[in-house]
Design an enzyme around this catalytic site. Structure first.
Site, short mmCIF file in Angstrom:
data_model
loop_
_atom_site.label_atom_id
_atom_site.label_comp_id
_atom_site.label_asym_id
_atom_site.label_seq_id
_atom_site.Cartn_x
_atom_site.Cartn_y
_atom_site.Cartn_z
N GLY A 1 49.29 -16.39 3.41
CA GLY A 1 49.04 -17.81 3.61
C GLY A 1 47.63 -18.05 4.15
N ASP B 1 50.97 -14.69 7.01
CA ASP B 1 50.14 -15.90 7.02
C ASP B 1 48.82 -15.61 7.74
OD1 ASP B 1 49.05 -18.42 7.15
OD2 ASP B 1 50.91 -19.40 7.76
N HIS B 2 47.72 -15.63 7.01
CA HIS B 2 46.40 -15.32 7.56
C HIS B 2 45.76 -16.53 8.23
CE1 HIS B 2 41.99 -14.24 7.19
NE2 HIS B 2 42.49 -13.14 7.71
N SER B 3 46.38 -17.69 8.15
CA SER B 3 45.79 -18.90 8.72
C SER B 3 45.83 -18.87 10.24
CB SER B 3 46.52 -20.14 8.20
OG SER B 3 47.85 -20.17 8.66
N LYS B 4 45.01 -19.74 10.85
CA LYS B 4 44.93 -19.84 12.31
C LYS B 4 45.00 -21.33 12.68
CE LYS B 4 41.99 -16.36 10.84
NZ LYS B 4 43.02 -15.36 10.56
#
Length: 296
Positions: free
Chosen positions: A102, A241-244
């Site tokens: 993600g 999920d790579h989002s922050k």
């Protein structure tokens, strides 16, 4: 999934993210198409600590984004996608590596004067500019961008962190929190949660042994999201999920921040930031995405 103020909630795009007709592509096509990048009428800057066709870059902020503006207005897109976006002369290309996990991209349109504030934030953010241009017509107003774009590194800057309000072209206020490598702390619990006076649920890339646990040691807390649920429903674990990003725990605060840094021990020593808003449309979209989190 796509969101803006006109649709009001998450909608499934009819285009894949690697297609040139999608929202991200159409935004960046303002740079790619019509040879805008060759003109002297606009400033543009592409930055990424993992630029396209290049190994991971150390010594700069853990940050990814795009600036494009002229003397009237432009946009600042911050995102979480390594090796993106492609060089202007190549047109819109989405990396294969960007499809496995993600990601998020937040794009805000600002009038020209706001980019003077963005430039100041960039000096703390210390991005790796891998493709950029500051034409002569802009150089006297943006000397720090000229220096960073020219490969001079981060210009001298006092202080270790800074928060600035940025007003979008539509009148919405966003708050840019940016820390340099000199501010050695978890940005979420050590700073943002305390300033916003709100407990935060934080989604970030946690796949290493030195991940930071949920932290309730300060007056305001930061707790790790562990499972995501998008409309559909589509569920997946946070390590996919790579989002922050983060949201306020309680609905009354309606706070949402999207940014650059993970809750990892090593990233306390990295420059990075978040862009925060109390816009209810954004909050009502992101808060239900938290399907499970770890309290203290």
């Amino acid at each position: 999934m796509y969101l803006d103020s006109s649709v009001g909630t998450w909608v499934m795009s009819q285009f894949m993210v690697n297609m040139s007709e999608g929202a991200v592509a159409n935004t960046l096509n303002q740079l790619y198409k019509g040879d805008t990048y060759k003109s002297n009428s606009s400033v543009y800057a592409l930055y990424n600590d993992s630029p396209p066709d290049t190994e991971y870059i150390r010594g700069h902020g853990h940050t990814k984004g795009v600036l494009l503006f002229d003397h009237i207005q432009g946009f600042w897109m911050s995102h979480s996608i390594p090796h993106f976006p492609s060089a202007p002369e190549k047109g819109y290309l989405y990396p294969v590596t960007g499809i496995y996990y993600g990601q998020t991209a937040l794009c805000v349109t600002y009038n020209f004067d706001q980019f003077l504030h963005v430039e100041q934030q960039m000096t703390l953010l210390n991005p790796h500019f891998y493709n950029c241009s500051v034409p002569p017509a802009f150089s006297s107003r943006f000397p720090l961008l000229v220096e960073m774009c020219g490969g001079g590194g981060r210009p001298p800057k006092s202080g270790d962190k800074g928060v600035r309000p940025l007003v979008s072209a539509g009148g919405q206020t966003f708050y840019s929190f940016v820390k340099s490598a000199k501010f050695v702390d978890d940005i979420y619990v050590g700073w943002v949660a305390q300033v916003l006076n709100s407990d935060l649920l934080v989604q970030s890339w946690q796949r290493q042994a030195k991940d930071l646990p949920s932290n309730c040691s300060l007056p305001r807390h930061a707790m790790n999201v562990k499972r995501i649920k998008l409309p559909g429903p589509v569920k997946f674990t946070s390590y996919e999920d790579h989002s922050k990003w983060c949201v306020s725990l309680i609905y009354e605060d309606q706070l949402t921040c999207l940014g650059d840094l993970n809750r990892q021990n090593v990233q306390m020593w990295r420059a990075g930031g978040v862009l925060c808003t109390d816009d209810p449309v954004i909050y009502k979209a992101f808060r239900p995405v938290v399907d499970w989190y770890i309290g203290c």
